[in-house]
Every structure is written in structure tokens, then in C-alpha cells.
Write an enzyme that holds these catalytic residues in place. Structure first.
Site, PDB file in Angstrom:
ATOM      1  N   HIS A  85       0.849  -1.198   0.000  1.00  0.00           N
ATOM      2  CA  HIS A  85       0.000   0.000   0.000  1.00  0.00           C
ATOM      3  C   HIS A  85       0.878   1.239   0.000  1.00  0.00           C
ATOM      4  O   HIS A  85       1.982   1.242   0.543  1.00  0.00           O
ATOM      5  CB  HIS A  85      -0.951   0.011   1.201  1.00  0.00           C
ATOM      6  CG  HIS A  85      -0.279   0.134   2.539  1.00  0.00           C
ATOM      7  ND1 HIS A  85      -0.015   1.359   3.128  1.00  0.00           N
ATOM      8  CD2 HIS A  85       0.175  -0.798   3.416  1.00  0.00           C
ATOM      9  CE1 HIS A  85       0.566   1.166   4.306  1.00  0.00           C
ATOM     10  NE2 HIS A  85       0.701  -0.130   4.503  1.00  0.00           N
ATOM     11  N   ASP A  87      -0.370   4.480   0.910  1.00  0.00           N
ATOM     12  CA  ASP A  87      -0.734   5.537   1.848  1.00  0.00           C
ATOM     13  C   ASP A  87       0.108   5.431   3.114  1.00  0.00           C
ATOM     14  O   ASP A  87       0.647   4.363   3.435  1.00  0.00           O
ATOM     15  CB  ASP A  87      -2.226   5.481   2.194  1.00  0.00           C
ATOM     16  CG  ASP A  87      -2.615   4.226   2.958  1.00  0.00           C
ATOM     17  OD1 ASP A  87      -2.212   3.121   2.530  1.00  0.00           O
ATOM     18  OD2 ASP A  87      -3.333   4.330   3.971  1.00  0.00           O
ATOM     19  N   ASP A 146       6.456   2.234   5.960  1.00  0.00           N
ATOM     20  CA  ASP A 146       5.174   1.536   5.979  1.00  0.00           C
ATOM     21  C   ASP A 146       4.217   2.300   5.060  1.00  0.00           C
ATOM     22  O   ASP A 146       3.562   3.224   5.480  1.00  0.00           O
ATOM     23  CB  ASP A 146       4.644   1.503   7.413  1.00  0.00           C
ATOM     24  CG  ASP A 146       3.295   0.823   7.537  1.00  0.00           C
ATOM     25  OD1 ASP A 146       2.894   0.103   6.612  1.00  0.00           O
ATOM     26  OD2 ASP A 146       2.638   1.037   8.579  1.00  0.00           O
ATOM     27  N   GLU A 180      -4.812   1.659   3.112  1.00  0.00           N
ATOM     28  CA  GLU A 180      -4.638   0.531   4.021  1.00  0.00           C
ATOM     29  C   GLU A 180      -4.628   0.992   5.465  1.00  0.00           C
ATOM     30  O   GLU A 180      -5.158   0.310   6.353  1.00  0.00           O
ATOM     31  CB  GLU A 180      -3.346  -0.209   3.689  1.00  0.00           C
ATOM     32  CG  GLU A 180      -3.144  -1.525   4.465  1.00  0.00           C
ATOM     33  CD  GLU A 180      -2.449  -1.373   5.809  1.00  0.00           C
ATOM     34  OE1 GLU A 180      -2.417  -2.344   6.575  1.00  0.00           O
ATOM     35  OE2 GLU A 180      -1.933  -0.260   6.116  1.00  0.00           O
ATOM     36  N   GLU A 181      -4.027   2.147   5.711  1.00  0.00           N
ATOM     37  CA  GLU A 181      -3.863   2.616   7.082  1.00  0.00           C
ATOM     38  C   GLU A 181      -5.190   2.962   7.755  1.00  0.00           C
ATOM     39  O   GLU A 181      -5.238   3.081   8.976  1.00  0.00           O
ATOM     40  CB  GLU A 181      -2.930   3.834   7.112  1.00  0.00           C
ATOM     41  CG  GLU A 181      -1.503   3.546   6.665  1.00  0.00           C
ATOM     42  CD  GLU A 181      -0.740   2.660   7.631  1.00  0.00           C
ATOM     43  OE1 GLU A 181      -1.298   2.303   8.689  1.00  0.00           O
ATOM     44  OE2 GLU A 181       0.416   2.324   7.332  1.00  0.00           O
ATOM     45  N   ASP A 203       4.424  -5.974   3.671  1.00  0.00           N
ATOM     46  CA  ASP A 203       3.965  -4.900   4.558  1.00  0.00           C
ATOM     47  C   ASP A 203       4.299  -5.212   6.011  1.00  0.00           C
ATOM     48  O   ASP A 203       3.688  -4.679   6.928  1.00  0.00           O
ATOM     49  CB  ASP A 203       2.452  -4.703   4.381  1.00  0.00           C
ATOM     50  CG  ASP A 203       1.920  -3.464   5.083  1.00  0.00           C
ATOM     51  OD1 ASP A 203       2.708  -2.530   5.315  1.00  0.00           O
ATOM     52  OD2 ASP A 203       0.710  -3.428   5.391  1.00  0.00           O
ATOM     53  N   HIS A 385       4.749   4.827  11.886  1.00  0.00           N
ATOM     54  CA  HIS A 385       3.691   5.763  12.288  1.00  0.00           C
ATOM     55  C   HIS A 385       4.188   6.892  13.179  1.00  0.00           C
ATOM     56  O   HIS A 385       3.379   7.560  13.833  1.00  0.00           O
ATOM     57  CB  HIS A 385       2.532   5.036  12.998  1.00  0.00           C
ATOM     58  CG  HIS A 385       1.793   4.075  12.133  1.00  0.00           C
ATOM     59  ND1 HIS A 385       0.591   3.518  12.508  1.00  0.00           N
ATOM     60  CD2 HIS A 385       2.075   3.553  10.914  1.00  0.00           C
ATOM     61  CE1 HIS A 385       0.162   2.705  11.567  1.00  0.00           C
ATOM     62  NE2 HIS A 385       1.059   2.707  10.573  1.00  0.00           N
TER      63      HIS A 385
END
Length: 413
Positions: A85, A87, A146, A180-181, A203, A385
Site C-alpha cells: 500500500h 498511503d 510503511d 490501508e492505514e 507490509d 507511524h
């Protein structure tokens, strides 16, 4: 282009998703990066490239099998895929990322910017990467490994296979998706168009992670209806919805929360609470790896709601429980050869597989229940994150080699 150059170039795109958006993708800036990736795929010689209006990007590296070799024949018809992903998390800014490389990391504190330090005392996982080259942030944004590390590794592997035709492989499909997040990455994924027998999401986290078990997941909204009366004359009349909500929360098992569980242990997680005397609401997420225990947890929520109604009157408490996703193990077990292939691919790359359950969800879980068995491979991303996120270039290279090895070994699966 080196792997690290490719990854750092990807981090220059702000692709933060947004939980409150009603569009697909949730932010238009994700499409900007998707178009860039599409153009890069064209330049790199990939085929069957499709970027749909919702930001899902698909492409193919066609089989290169010699029909006269022992691997030829029908093996080229077997398709496997790799998915990442693009995003990044809404939890931390992804704008104007300033990635830099710490060469030959010495195990000491890393000053990201003034007053912001990544220290092994706080982040002991740094010590697993002494002597390696680490890509870090400037302490003001996340890094975006990520999952842009996963995208870079997949693209690098496809380019390597393109440039080394002596490595025989079947048809390989790749796909990159938005959102995805915020839990929506698989919602609009076109599994029939992807047309794979199985796939791997790239991922995961640190070196060697291989995941094919995740939580079964549900959400619960608990609504409370009270009765407002002047507090000076409330005896026997008032029903304080907010106080009843706290009573409900106190009836949940105190030792089955995220703070008290690990590994395969499930939990109830109170994620939000609001209200007053007349109305109140609690929000929970429910998680468990075991399907039967998961069902029992949902029943318990409803049981507590019934007990509240028995005490305060019917209609005082209403529980709305909705499933979100399920443990992919159920769909991966019938095709465990794809796990064995991944394990051997890692070993051949000099990586010891670390099989562990995901204490969360993954696009692969939802895709597995859409008919595409889809375990998860490591990328090298650590502390994602947030501003202390980093990734090792050497681990990214191992991830890329693992993808290449899987492409070769899948011919024999």
C-alpha cells in the site's frame, strides 16, 4: 537506480490517508503518487498496467520460461502476486519528509533534530542493526517505510528479474493500493482482475517476519439512554446515561485489554466514550485469534448489555456489534505450501524466518477471504507511524532477495 535511492524518492510524496473522508482514495494526493508509480512501471517495461479511478494500480512481469527446460510447460500459467500500500498513517505528518542515511550505525543515540533523539534505551530494536546503514527521519515526520519500503522492494525485484533473464519465473502480478492505514485498502481491490493463485503482502516489519495469522476483529458501539431530572429531586427518577456507561465499562474483564495481553491473547479495547445524563456511548474494538473465543467475546458484550437493561429497564442499553475482518489462517491453511515457499526463500537469502501472529489486521486478511490467500512478508520498517521510524538498507535488500527467491521457487510449488 539503487534500492535506497528508489525508496527515498518515494518518500518525497505525501500520501497520508484520512479516516473521515468519504472518497476513494481518501485523499487526492495519494493519486498523485499512484500516477507517478504508473509512469515508472511503463518506463521499467512492465505490462498490463492498469490504474483505476479509485487508485488501485496493477501490473505484470510476464513469464520468461524456456519451453524446453524442465521448468517449462504449464508452470508459466501459475500466477503469484506481490501487494503493498502506498498511503501513510494519519497518526503523523507525511509532508516534506527529509530522509537521511546513517552509515554503519554504531549503536549510539541518533539525533534526528534538536531535542529529538532515537535512543537504544527507548528503542532497543536499534541494536539489532549495528553496523548497518539506517534511513531515518528528521524527527518532524514519519518516514513512510510503511509501506513505501514494500513498494520499493517489489519494484526493485521486478527490475532485477527483468535484467536477469537467466532466472526463470512464471507470470508475476504486482499491485499497489491506497487507504490501508484506515482499514479500507482491500475494499475495492479487484481480485478477478489481479488473477493470481496466491499473493504476498509486503507490509511487515523487521528482518524475517512472516505472518499468516491475524486477529478476528469486530467493532462495538454501546448506546445508553437515560432520563434527566433535576439532581436535587432525582432520587428514584433519574437515569444517568454517562454513569451507567461507566458501570458497563467496569463489567468488562480488566485483564483482557491491550495493556494486559500479548501474543495470541485477545482483548476488549475501549476506544472512545462520550455523553451526559440523557445519552452516552462507548466504542470498543474486539480482537481474538481464536474464532470460537472471538464469537464468545461478541456474545459477552451483548450479555452485559442485557444485564444493564434488566437492572435499569429495557431500552437503557443497546449494543451494536459488527464484524470487521477474520483470521487469514483459515484461508491459508489449505495452501500451506505458500508459507513453506516463503520460509525457504528467506533461508536462501540468509534470513531466519520469524513466524508470528499479527496483533492487528492486514489487507492480506481481507483479500484471503476474497479468494486470494495472502500472507505477509517483512519490509524492514521499524517504529512506523511516528518520527522515530527507520529502515535498514541491508534488511530492505534481504526483503528484495526474498521476493526474487519466491518468484523462482513458486515454479516448483
Amino acid at each position: 537506480m539503487t534500492l535506497s535511492e528508489r525508496f527515498i524518492r518515494y518518500t518525497q510524496f505525501d500520501t497520508q490517508s484520512c479516516e473521515d473522508s468519504q472518497t476513494v482514495p481518501s485523499t487526492s494526493k495519494q493519486l498523485t503518487f499512484a500516477r507517478f508509480l504508473r509512469d515508472e512501471m511503463i518506463a521499467e517495461g512492465l505490462e498490463d498496467i492498469v490504474l483505476d479511478e479509485q487508485g488501485y494500480l496493477y501490473a505484470t512481469l510476464n513469464a520468461n520460461l524456456n519451453p524446453n527446460s524442465s521448468l517449462g510447460g504449464g508452470k508459466g500459467e501459475v500466477s503469484l502476486g506481490f501487494i503493498s500500500h502506498y498511503d501513510t498513517s494519519p497518526d503523523c505528518s507525511g509532508e516534506n519528509i527529509k530522509a537521511r542515511i546513517i552509515h554503519n550505525y554504531d549503536g549510539c543515540d541518533i539525533e534526528l533534530s534538536e531535542g529529538i533523539v532515537s535512543s537504544p534505551r527507548q528503542f532497543p530494536e536499534l541494536l539489532r542493526h549495528v553496523g548497518e546503514d539506517l534511513i531515518v527521519t528528521d524527527g518532524k515526520t514519519l518516514l513512510g517505510a510503511d509501506d513505501k519500503a514494500g513498494i520499493a522492494e517489489i519494484m526493485q525485484a521486478m527490475c532485477y528479474l527483468r535484467d536477469h533473464p537467466e532466472i526463470e519465473h512464471g507470470k508475476i502480478r504486482i499491485a499497489f493500493n491506497p487507504d490501508e492505514e484506515i482499514g479500507k485498502g482491500a475494499h475495492h481491490f479487484n481480485v478477478p482482475l489481479f488473477a493470481c493463485d496466491w499473493a504476498y503482502t509486503v507490509d511487515g516489519g523487521d528482518l524475517g517476519e512472516l505472518e499468516y495469522e491475524n486477529f478476528n476483529a469486530a467493532s462495538a458501539k454501546i448506546h445508553f439512554t437515560g432520563r434527566s431530572v433535576h439532581p436535587g429531586y432525582a432520587k428514584g427518577k433519574m437515569l444517568n446515561a454517562a454513569r451507567i456507561a461507566t458501570e458497563f465499562a467496569a463489567m468488562m474483564p480488566a485483564d483482557e485489554t491491550p495493556e494486559t495481553t500479548e501474543g495470541y491473547q485477545g482483548f476488549y479495547h475501549l476506544t472512545g466514550m462520550q455523553g451526559g445524563c440523557e445519552k452516552a456511548q462507548l466504542s470498543y474494538i474486539i480482537r481474538d485469534h481464536d474464532r470460537q473465543r472471538f464469537e464468545e467475546r461478541k456474545l459477552y458484550i451483548n450479555k452485559v448489555a442485557e444485564q444493564i437493561n434488566q437492572k435499569y429497564g429495557e431500552g437503557t442499553c443497546k449494543a451494536i456489534v459488527e464484524d470487521q475482518y477474520y483470521n487469514m489462517l483459515e484461508k491459508v491453511e489449505p495452501v500451506m505450501h505458500i508459507i513453506e515457499t516463503a520460509k525457504q526463500a528467506m533461508l536462501d537469502a540468509g534470513v531466519e524466518p520469524r513466524v508470528q501472529p499479527i496483533r492487528g489486521g492486514t489487507d492480506g486478511a481481507q483479500l484471503s477471504f476474497k479468494g486470494l490467500p495472502c500472507p505477509n512478508l517483512f519490509t524492514g520498517a521499524v517504529n512506523f507511524h511516528g518520527p522515530h521510524e527507520f529502515v535498514s538498507i541491508q534488511v530492505m535488500e534481504k526483503a528484495t532477495q526474498t521476493i526474487i527467491n519466491i518468484c523462482q521457487k513458486s515454479l516448483l510449488s
